[in-house]
Write an enzyme that holds these catalytic residues in place. Structure first.
Site, PDB file in Angstrom:
ATOM      1  N   HIS A  70       0.830  -1.208   0.000  1.00  0.00           N
ATOM      2  CA  HIS A  70       0.000   0.000   0.000  1.00  0.00           C
ATOM      3  C   HIS A  70       0.865   1.260   0.000  1.00  0.00           C
ATOM      4  O   HIS A  70       0.383   2.328   0.363  1.00  0.00           O
ATOM      5  CB  HIS A  70      -0.916   0.011   1.233  1.00  0.00           C
ATOM      6  CG  HIS A  70      -1.926  -1.110   1.223  1.00  0.00           C
ATOM      7  ND1 HIS A  70      -2.286  -1.801   2.344  1.00  0.00           N
ATOM      8  CD2 HIS A  70      -2.637  -1.651   0.205  1.00  0.00           C
ATOM      9  CE1 HIS A  70      -3.188  -2.728   2.026  1.00  0.00           C
ATOM     10  NE2 HIS A  70      -3.413  -2.663   0.738  1.00  0.00           N
ATOM     11  N   HIS A  71       2.157   1.128  -0.355  1.00  0.00           N
ATOM     12  CA  HIS A  71       3.010   2.328  -0.305  1.00  0.00           C
ATOM     13  C   HIS A  71       2.553   3.346  -1.339  1.00  0.00           C
ATOM     14  O   HIS A  71       2.842   4.527  -1.228  1.00  0.00           O
ATOM     15  CB  HIS A  71       4.492   1.976  -0.480  1.00  0.00           C
ATOM     16  CG  HIS A  71       4.887   1.634  -1.882  1.00  0.00           C
ATOM     17  ND1 HIS A  71       4.521   0.456  -2.494  1.00  0.00           N
ATOM     18  CD2 HIS A  71       5.592   2.328  -2.811  1.00  0.00           C
ATOM     19  CE1 HIS A  71       4.988   0.441  -3.729  1.00  0.00           C
ATOM     20  NE2 HIS A  71       5.647   1.568  -3.950  1.00  0.00           N
ATOM     21  N   ASP A 105       7.959   3.312 -12.858  1.00  0.00           N
ATOM     22  CA  ASP A 105       7.454   4.607 -12.395  1.00  0.00           C
ATOM     23  C   ASP A 105       5.949   4.721 -12.554  1.00  0.00           C
ATOM     24  O   ASP A 105       5.429   5.729 -13.060  1.00  0.00           O
ATOM     25  CB  ASP A 105       8.114   5.755 -13.175  1.00  0.00           C
ATOM     26  CG  ASP A 105       9.292   6.308 -12.419  1.00  0.00           C
ATOM     27  OD1 ASP A 105       9.284   6.198 -11.185  1.00  0.00           O
ATOM     28  OD2 ASP A 105      10.209   6.836 -13.073  1.00  0.00           O
ATOM     29  N   LYS A 112      -2.922  -8.796  -6.872  1.00  0.00           N
ATOM     30  CA  LYS A 112      -3.261  -9.853  -7.837  1.00  0.00           C
ATOM     31  C   LYS A 112      -4.487 -10.584  -7.334  1.00  0.00           C
ATOM     32  O   LYS A 112      -4.741 -10.650  -6.119  1.00  0.00           O
ATOM     33  CB  LYS A 112      -2.107 -10.855  -7.956  1.00  0.00           C
ATOM     34  CG  LYS A 112      -2.123 -11.625  -9.245  1.00  0.00           C
ATOM     35  CD  LYS A 112      -1.519 -10.799 -10.350  1.00  0.00           C
ATOM     36  CE  LYS A 112      -1.488 -11.484 -11.674  1.00  0.00           C
ATOM     37  NZ  LYS A 112      -0.767 -10.668 -12.656  1.00  0.00           N
ATOM     38  N   ASN A 239      -2.688 -14.237 -25.029  1.00  0.00           N
ATOM     39  CA  ASN A 239      -2.621 -12.793 -25.228  1.00  0.00           C
ATOM     40  C   ASN A 239      -1.170 -12.308 -25.350  1.00  0.00           C
ATOM     41  O   ASN A 239      -0.796 -11.658 -26.326  1.00  0.00           O
ATOM     42  CB  ASN A 239      -3.339 -12.087 -24.063  1.00  0.00           C
ATOM     43  CG  ASN A 239      -3.305 -10.590 -24.218  1.00  0.00           C
ATOM     44  OD1 ASN A 239      -2.229  -9.989 -24.268  1.00  0.00           O
ATOM     45  ND2 ASN A 239      -4.445  -9.960 -24.326  1.00  0.00           N
TER      46      ASN A 239
END
Ligand code: NAD
Length: 475
Positions: A70-71, A105, A112, A239
């Site tokens: 959660h940074h 960045d 996930k 994909n």
């Protein structure tokens, strides 16, 4: 000791493999041990079991959503449908997302999701039911939302699942003007962005091209510079694998083998990827493609002679049992975690260059980021500026014609007159991100004389530490 519900590689769990990569990278930088522990850990793990009625019978479905870090918020990461889904796998893939976003960045924490089902064996109407139920379970626990956690496609999922997720979320959260940004990888008509479908494969192409364009790296491997004529093997024609194959083929590389679940096909003179796809659609298999040789044991394709091997299916496919037999000079990790640490040691001794997953397959999340921005700004890229640029360019051409006293040819004019469309912005943004990422990692690799994976992890750790420090969480 391996525990139940872990993904087993050669000797450690999938999650432990990634921890080992971080430990290896941490030796080259000064990082507080407790902070490193925090960076490795998964912040939230949500395991769900929910009932769904399929063919008149109740089935209990096992599913996960893991938010690794959660940074930065929201968290971001794909959802995979596979019978192999387990907690360890989803935790590992969530961690990889954190490092990928840091390297590229992209201002997200990693996440996930996974549902333990075989989508090929479940009719679409039940797949929809499962997907909608899974989404409502995530909504209940606040595990999805434009500023909370934003899923995307992964193995076994695509546009239609993302569309169902969006529709379910917006029905349960009415009036949320940003609800389109709750999931990426949607169809264009549902707020998707042009170029997302091919983004991961195109990113794989840009990353491999960057390496192949470096004379120094190629002469070290005994190869010519550039992609032209390079012999390539791809495992997994889904994909990621299909789009990587398509762009590599277009640039003059020779696709000598393609491997799918049912077997592989080989032609030393090259396979036309579009024709293989047509054959697959017509016959339901890549086998018996005209002019090619069938290889019944699909994993044997990985061991054939080639310059570049691209695993684009699942994890752990190159392990201590087959690493010694790999003959490729370069391995591009299009899939997540296709090489076990034991295999990596063997491959390194053989002098094989590995372009790691946390960099190479980050094209998907990069374009997902562009889609998320599009959804929050509620406007298609290029909609406002396209005509303005075309008008300015037309005036510019007139001035040049006046100064030079000659008419510019129509075909030359057309190049300047076209304003950028959404797809032009997406492709150029992705290309730029992949090129910058590659050279930042390579500078670290060269300055410390280490491999590309360790350099990528150093970059990721440094970016996350910087984020924690600036947040004031760590001194
Ligand atoms: P997909 O479901 O579209 O395709 C996977 C393909 O692999 C399928 O065609 C399947 O039949 C094939 N396959 C399965 N087992 C195989 C085997 N044993 N041998 C050969 N082929 C086999 O999935 P995808 O989205 O292309 O994902 C592939 C990999 O790329 C996964 O590791 C995924 O995590 C990673 N990835 C995907 C994305 C994305 O945007 N979709 C982004 C980053 C990473």
């Amino acid at each position: 000791m391996l525990k139940k519900n872990q993904n087993i590689t050669d000797t450690c769990s999938f999650f432990n493999c990634i921890e080992k990569n971080l430990d290896k990278a941490a030796q080259f930088i000064s990082v507080d041990k407790k902070l490193l522990k925090q960076i490795k850990l998964c912040n939230s793990v949500y395991r769900i079991n929910f009932p769904v009625e399929i063919y008149g019978k109740i089935q209990v479905i096992e599913a996960y959503r893991v938010q690794h870090s959660h940074h930065k918020l929201p968290c971001k990461g794909g959802i995979r449908y596979s019978l192999k889904v387990n907690q360890d796998e989803i935790m590992t893939l969530a961690a990889l997302m954190t490092y990928k976003c840091a390297i590229m960045d992209i201002p997200f924490g990693g996440a996930k999701g996974g549902i333990k089902i075989d989508p090929q064996k479940i009719p679409v109407k039940y797949l929809e039911k499962i997907t909608r139920r899974y989404t409502s379970e995530l909504v209940k626990k606040n595990f999805i939302g434009p500023g909370i956690d934003v899923p995307a496609p992964d193995y076994g999922t695509g546009e239609k699942e993302m569309s169902w997720i969006f529709d379910t979320f917006s029905s349960l959260c009415p009036g949320n003007i940003d609800s389109m940004a709750c999931v990426t990888g949607k169809p264009i008509s549902q707020g998707g962005v042009r170029g997302r479908k091919e983004a991961t494969g195109l990113g794989v192409f840009y990353g491999i091209r960057e390496l192949c364009n470096l004379k120094e790296e190629m002469s070290f491997l005994g190869l010519d510079t550039g992609l032209m004529g390079k012999k390539i093997i791809i495992q997994g024609l889904g994909n990621v694998g299909y789009h990587a194959a398509k762009f590599l083929y277009k640039s003059g590389a020779i696709i000598v083998a393609l491997a799918e679940r049912e077997g592989a096909i080989y032609n030393k003179n090259g396979l036309n990827v579009s024709d293989v796809i047509l054959h697959l659609k017509e016959t339901g298999s890549i086998l018996n493609f005209p002019g090619s040789k069938n290889i019944q044991k699909t994993e044997k394709a990985l061991e054939l002679e080639c310059d570049i091997l691209i695993p684009a299916a699942l994890e752990n496919v190159i392990n201590k049992n087959n690493a010694n037999s790999i003959k490729s000079k370069i391995i591009g990790e299009a899939a997540n975690g296709p090489i076990t640490p034991e295999a990596e040691n063997i491959l390194e001794k053989k002098g094989i260059t590995i372009i790691p997953d946390i960099y190479l397959n980050a094209g998907g999340v990069t374009v997902s980021y562009f889609e998320w921005i599009k959804n929050l700004s509620h406007i298609r890229y290029g909609r406002i500026e396209k005509k303005f640029s075309e008008n300015i360019n037309a005036k510019f051409i007139k001035i040049i014609e006046t100064i030079c006293k000659r008419k510019i040819l129509k075909k030359e004019k057309d190049i300047f007159l076209k304003g950028a469309d959404e797809i032009d912005f997406i492709y150029s943004g992705l290309e730029d991100t992949m090129i910058n990422g590659f050279h930042t990692i390579r500078d670290i690799k060269n300055s410390l004389n280490i491999n590309i994976r360790t350099a990528s992890y150093i970059l990721a750790i440094n970016k996350i530490i910087d984020s924690y420090k600036k947040l004031g969480i760590f001194p």
